[in-house]
Design a protein around this motif. Sequence first.
Motif, PDB file in Angstrom:
ATOM      1  N   CYS A  51       0.874  -1.172   0.000  1.00 50.66           N
ATOM      2  CA  CYS A  51       0.000   0.000   0.000  1.00 50.66           C
ATOM      3  C   CYS A  51       0.917   1.230   0.000  1.00 50.66           C
ATOM      4  O   CYS A  51       1.695   1.413   0.933  1.00 50.66           O
ATOM      5  CB  CYS A  51      -0.858  -0.064   1.261  1.00 50.66           C
ATOM      6  SG  CYS A  51      -2.179   1.089   1.230  1.00 50.66           S
ATOM      7  N   VAL A  52       0.844   2.032  -1.061  1.00 46.05           N
ATOM      8  CA  VAL A  52       1.877   3.058  -1.288  1.00 46.05           C
ATOM      9  C   VAL A  52       1.291   4.472  -1.272  1.00 46.05           C
ATOM     10  O   VAL A  52       0.259   4.735  -1.899  1.00 46.05           O
ATOM     11  CB  VAL A  52       2.583   2.813  -2.643  1.00 46.05           C
ATOM     12  CG1 VAL A  52       3.569   3.940  -2.974  1.00 46.05           C
ATOM     13  CG2 VAL A  52       3.315   1.477  -2.634  1.00 46.05           C
ATOM     14  N   THR A  53       1.970   5.377  -0.561  1.00 44.60           N
ATOM     15  CA  THR A  53       1.672   6.808  -0.628  1.00 44.60           C
ATOM     16  C   THR A  53       2.905   7.514  -1.185  1.00 44.60           C
ATOM     17  O   THR A  53       3.989   7.423  -0.604  1.00 44.60           O
ATOM     18  CB  THR A  53       1.319   7.357   0.772  1.00 44.60           C
ATOM     19  OG1 THR A  53       0.143   6.684   1.235  1.00 44.60           O
ATOM     20  CG2 THR A  53       1.054   8.856   0.739  1.00 44.60           C
ATOM     21  N   LEU A  54       2.722   8.160  -2.339  1.00 46.73           N
ATOM     22  CA  LEU A  54       3.808   8.919  -2.968  1.00 46.73           C
ATOM     23  C   LEU A  54       3.608  10.384  -2.613  1.00 46.73           C
ATOM     24  O   LEU A  54       2.499  10.905  -2.757  1.00 46.73           O
ATOM     25  CB  LEU A  54       3.742   8.775  -4.495  1.00 46.73           C
ATOM     26  CG  LEU A  54       3.723   7.368  -5.074  1.00 46.73           C
ATOM     27  CD1 LEU A  54       3.364   7.412  -6.565  1.00 46.73           C
ATOM     28  CD2 LEU A  54       5.076   6.686  -4.893  1.00 46.73           C
ATOM     29  N   VAL A  55       4.656  11.066  -2.160  1.00 44.07           N
ATOM     30  CA  VAL A  55       4.514  12.474  -1.778  1.00 44.07           C
ATOM     31  C   VAL A  55       5.543  13.314  -2.520  1.00 44.07           C
ATOM     32  O   VAL A  55       6.729  12.960  -2.569  1.00 44.07           O
ATOM     33  CB  VAL A  55       4.747  12.669  -0.259  1.00 44.07           C
ATOM     34  CG1 VAL A  55       4.533  14.130   0.123  1.00 44.07           C
ATOM     35  CG2 VAL A  55       3.840  11.764   0.549  1.00 44.07           C
ATOM     36  N   ASP A  56       5.077  14.422  -3.093  1.00 41.31           N
ATOM     37  CA  ASP A  56       6.027  15.377  -3.667  1.00 41.31           C
ATOM     38  C   ASP A  56       5.455  16.788  -3.564  1.00 41.31           C
ATOM     39  O   ASP A  56       4.240  16.988  -3.643  1.00 41.31           O
ATOM     40  CB  ASP A  56       6.369  15.045  -5.117  1.00 41.31           C
ATOM     41  CG  ASP A  56       7.718  15.629  -5.502  1.00 41.31           C
ATOM     42  OD1 ASP A  56       8.732  14.892  -5.459  1.00 41.31           O
ATOM     43  OD2 ASP A  56       7.778  16.840  -5.823  1.00 41.31           O
ATOM     44  N   ALA A  57       6.368  17.746  -3.391  1.00 40.11           N
ATOM     45  CA  ALA A  57       5.961  19.142  -3.236  1.00 40.11           C
ATOM     46  C   ALA A  57       5.685  19.807  -4.583  1.00 40.11           C
ATOM     47  O   ALA A  57       5.184  20.931  -4.613  1.00 40.11           O
ATOM     48  CB  ALA A  57       7.054  19.905  -2.486  1.00 40.11           C
ATOM     49  N   SER A  58       6.019  19.143  -5.673  1.00 46.10           N
ATOM     50  CA  SER A  58       5.791  19.718  -7.005  1.00 46.10           C
ATOM     51  C   SER A  58       4.449  19.244  -7.572  1.00 46.10           C
ATOM     52  O   SER A  58       4.221  18.044  -7.729  1.00 46.10           O
ATOM     53  CB  SER A  58       6.933  19.312  -7.945  1.00 46.10           C
ATOM     54  OG  SER A  58       6.497  19.319  -9.285  1.00 46.10           O
ATOM     55  N   ARG A  59       3.582  20.204  -7.875  1.00 45.44           N
ATOM     56  CA  ARG A  59       2.257  19.838  -8.386  1.00 45.44           C
ATOM     57  C   ARG A  59       2.353  19.116  -9.732  1.00 45.44           C
ATOM     58  O   ARG A  59       1.640  18.161  -9.985  1.00 45.44           O
ATOM     59  CB  ARG A  59       1.365  21.081  -8.503  1.00 45.44           C
ATOM     60  CG  ARG A  59      -0.034  20.754  -9.028  1.00 45.44           C
ATOM     61  CD  ARG A  59      -0.953  21.960  -9.053  1.00 45.44           C
ATOM     62  NE  ARG A  59      -1.207  22.526  -7.744  1.00 45.44           N
ATOM     63  CZ  ARG A  59      -2.067  22.021  -6.846  1.00 45.44           C
ATOM     64  NH1 ARG A  59      -2.736  20.934  -7.129  1.00 45.44           N
ATOM     65  NH2 ARG A  59      -2.247  22.618  -5.690  1.00 45.44           N
ATOM     66  N   LYS A  60       3.271  19.595 -10.583  1.00 44.80           N
ATOM     67  CA  LYS A  60       3.408  18.960 -11.899  1.00 44.80           C
ATOM     68  C   LYS A  60       3.813  17.497 -11.763  1.00 44.80           C
ATOM     69  O   LYS A  60       3.317  16.627 -12.475  1.00 44.80           O
ATOM     70  CB  LYS A  60       4.462  19.696 -12.733  1.00 44.80           C
ATOM     71  CG  LYS A  60       3.961  21.008 -13.288  1.00 44.80           C
ATOM     72  CD  LYS A  60       5.046  21.690 -14.083  1.00 44.80           C
ATOM     73  CE  LYS A  60       4.590  23.048 -14.581  1.00 44.80           C
ATOM     74  NZ  LYS A  60       5.730  23.824 -15.095  1.00 44.80           N
ATOM     75  N   LYS A  61       4.718  17.229 -10.844  1.00 45.82           N
ATOM     76  CA  LYS A  61       5.156  15.844 -10.653  1.00 45.82           C
ATOM     77  C   LYS A  61       4.002  14.987 -10.137  1.00 45.82           C
ATOM     78  O   LYS A  61       3.829  13.846 -10.566  1.00 45.82           O
ATOM     79  CB  LYS A  61       6.355  15.793  -9.706  1.00 45.82           C
ATOM     80  CG  LYS A  61       7.601  16.357 -10.381  1.00 45.82           C
ATOM     81  CD  LYS A  61       8.814  16.370  -9.491  1.00 45.82           C
ATOM     82  CE  LYS A  61       9.982  16.984 -10.266  1.00 45.82           C
ATOM     83  NZ  LYS A  61      11.155  17.221  -9.462  1.00 45.82           N
ATOM     84  N   VAL A  62       3.197  15.538  -9.231  1.00 40.12           N
ATOM     85  CA  VAL A  62       2.068  14.770  -8.685  1.00 40.12           C
ATOM     86  C   VAL A  62       1.012  14.539  -9.773  1.00 40.12           C
ATOM     87  O   VAL A  62       0.435  13.447  -9.855  1.00 40.12           O
ATOM     88  CB  VAL A  62       1.498  15.463  -7.433  1.00 40.12           C
ATOM     89  CG1 VAL A  62       0.209  14.802  -6.976  1.00 40.12           C
ATOM     90  CG2 VAL A  62       2.540  15.428  -6.317  1.00 40.12           C
ATOM     91  N   ASN A  63       0.795  15.525 -10.639  1.00 39.48           N
ATOM     92  CA  ASN A  63      -0.129  15.312 -11.764  1.00 39.48           C
ATOM     93  C   ASN A  63       0.374  14.187 -12.667  1.00 39.48           C
ATOM     94  O   ASN A  63      -0.409  13.350 -13.124  1.00 39.48           O
ATOM     95  CB  ASN A  63      -0.298  16.601 -12.578  1.00 39.48           C
ATOM     96  CG  ASN A  63      -1.147  17.625 -11.849  1.00 39.48           C
ATOM     97  OD1 ASN A  63      -1.866  17.293 -10.902  1.00 39.48           O
ATOM     98  ND2 ASN A  63      -1.051  18.875 -12.270  1.00 39.48           N
ATOM     99  N   PHE A  64       1.675  14.184 -12.910  1.00 39.01           N
ATOM    100  CA  PHE A  64       2.270  13.091 -13.699  1.00 39.01           C
ATOM    101  C   PHE A  64       2.022  11.744 -13.023  1.00 39.01           C
ATOM    102  O   PHE A  64       1.599  10.770 -13.662  1.00 39.01           O
ATOM    103  CB  PHE A  64       3.776  13.348 -13.876  1.00 39.01           C
ATOM    104  CG  PHE A  64       4.534  12.137 -14.324  1.00 39.01           C
ATOM    105  CD1 PHE A  64       4.451  11.701 -15.639  1.00 39.01           C
ATOM    106  CD2 PHE A  64       5.302  11.405 -13.427  1.00 39.01           C
ATOM    107  CE1 PHE A  64       5.129  10.557 -16.058  1.00 39.01           C
ATOM    108  CE2 PHE A  64       5.981  10.260 -13.831  1.00 39.01           C
ATOM    109  CZ  PHE A  64       5.885   9.840 -15.142  1.00 39.01           C
ATOM    110  N   LEU A  65       2.264  11.679 -11.725  1.00 38.45           N
ATOM    111  CA  LEU A  65       2.112  10.407 -11.001  1.00 38.45           C
ATOM    112  C   LEU A  65       0.665   9.915 -11.040  1.00 38.45           C
ATOM    113  O   LEU A  65       0.410   8.708 -11.193  1.00 38.45           O
ATOM    114  CB  LEU A  65       2.573  10.571  -9.546  1.00 38.45           C
ATOM    115  CG  LEU A  65       4.064  10.881  -9.376  1.00 38.45           C
ATOM    116  CD1 LEU A  65       4.354  11.316  -7.941  1.00 38.45           C
ATOM    117  CD2 LEU A  65       4.909   9.668  -9.744  1.00 38.45           C
TER     118      LEU A  65
END
Length: 215
Positions: A100-114
């Motif tokens: 069960c995975v939670t990916l966290v990043d402060a960049s909105r563009k990167k999170v949209n990609f994910l």
Amino acid sequence: MNQFHSDKWKSVIREGSAGLGIHVTSQQAEMMAVHAEELMRWNRKTNLTAITDPMDIAVKHYIDSLIPLHKIAENTSLIDIGTGGGFPGIPLKIVRPSLCVTLVDASRKKVNFLKQVIRLLNLENIEAVHARIEEMGNDPQYRESFDTAISRAFTDLERFAGLASPFLKNRGQLIAMKSRKTEEEVKSISGFPKPPVVETYTLPFQGAVRSLIIL
Ligand code: SAH
């Protein structure tokens, strides 16, 4: 970017991983190809990674991300802090689907990609969260909720340990994936029940040295 879907690219992933004792099926290698292709597509407009050669991507992103697999049990939970383009969280999820995975990043563009990659791969029990990790530690939804907190190329060990500890369940583990010398950073760490374990390994084909620090 059909090169990612070639037998050659997938066999680099599969054989390189096998050499490290990690079994990757051809279907899992194909899922990595889908992620890699999308990564390169987005990378033309958004800076997701400096690594663009397909062989380098196979070794330095995918195989490298799988190194901690033997530390991560079935049916556990993992938070990947500063995941960027999804490393190591996405390759680990592909090869260990019960995670069960939670990916966290402060960049909105990167999170949209994910989010797009999660949709493309039909992955379940995985989410991409747009946040600064400093602000998530007090959120009861995430606090003391994970068996493993991991990061690759995120920050120095002392800062990672401070930021990541609030997310761990009792007896949870922190894993920092590093490419540079780690002795100084390891010495700086105190206050954990056991001394840090450092495992150094060599990536296949290219011989680059990496280490895992486990707390
Ligand atoms: N783990 C990836 C990306 C490393 S780059 C890899 O190994 O390829 C570091 C990433 O951390 C960047 O994507 C950046 O946006 C993110 N980051 C930096 N500070 C952060 C913070 N305080 N909270 C969450 N993410 C952060």
